[in-house]
Scaffold this active site. Structure first.
Site: not given
Ligand code: HPA
Length: 251
Positions: A10, A40, A62, A64-65, A92, A190-191, A214, A226
């Site tokens: 990401s 993406h 992903h 989650y998709e 990310a 998440m990947s 973050n 996001h």
């Molecule tokens: N949590 C999960 N996935 C993420 C985060 C997060 O804080 N930041 C970027 N991808």
């Protein structure tokens, strides 16, 4: 035929901006699924850097998709068939501790699969890999040393840590974030984990790099979005591009 594959996470999609190459949309590749996430793209980009042939996955899939792990990891199998020897996975991720600061790059030294799923479940094709693959060095240690040398030479501060994958798409609660820290993880995302499991199974050397976008939930008082993840990707693009170029040059 590429020898290196790079998967862009990401906000890191700008890597190919100034490169010439051939772009093939996933929609034109048999059995490839198309990413639905904002930020993406969805294409394979074939190019050459420092005399090395490279395929870049612009936009990953992903869990989650709604895709199966077999869909998500199918591109890794295609890379193997194309002759790829080294896979560079980027993502990310959220930081689970104060010392890992947004905009930091973290070299993944190991991972925790917190999805309760495994992409290798199902009948095994013994021609591709073992039924019960060893997982003790999936982020290849010799390549981790190479990446550290590259970072030093480029003057880039590179942290190292353990990446934990959740399925998402909801971010974590503060209680979950505290738990993940106790479990020994440094960053959460998440990947990456499914791709790394399959790459290891197929005998590919793998490098994993997280861009810390973050602080995870509860580490700071700010709410997660996001948009923030994508923006941090844009801020870190230059540093990230420099490091990845240096790695490709040295591989
Ligand atoms: N949590 C999960 N996935 C993420 C985060 C997060 O804080 N930041 C970027 N991808």
């Amino acid at each position: 035929m590429p020898e290196i594959a790079l998967v862009l996470g990401s906000g890191l999609g700008e890597f190919t901006k100034n490169l010439n190459g051939i772009q093939i949309p996933y929609s034109e590749i048999p059995d490839f699924k198309v990413s639905t996430v904002q930020g993406h793209k969805g294409s394979l980009f074939f190019t050459e850097i420092f005399g090395k042939k490279l395929v870049v996955m612009q936009g990953r899939l992903h869990f989650y998709e709604g895709y199966e792990l077999s869909d998500i990891t199918y591109p890794v199998k295609v890379f193997k068939k194309l002759g790829v020897k080294t896979l560079i996975l980027t993502n990310a991720a959220g930081s689970l501790q104060k010392e890992l600061v947004p905009s930091d790059l973290m070299l993944i030294k190991d991972h925790i699969n917190f999805t309760a799923k495994n992409p290798l479940i199902g009948k095994n094709d013994d021609t591709l890999g073992e039924r019960f693959p060893d997982m003790s060095d999936i982020y290849t240690s010799s390549l981790r040393n190479l990446v550290k040398t590259c970072a030093k030479e480029e003057g880039i501060c590179l942290k190292e840590g353990v990446y934990l994958m959740t399925t998402g798409p909801s971010y974590e609660t503060p209680a979950e974030v505290r738990m993940f820290g106790l479990l020994g993880a440094n960053a959460v995302g998440m990947s990456t984990v499914p791709e790394a499991i399959v790459a290891n199974y197929l005998g590919l050397q793998t490098i994993g790099i997280s861009l810390i976008t973050n602080y995870a939930s509860g580490i700071s008082s700010e709410k997660l979005s996001h948009k923030e993840v994508v923006e941090m990707g844009n801020i870190a693009t230059e540093k990230f591009t420099k490091l990845v170029n240096s790695i490709i040059n040295k591989l």
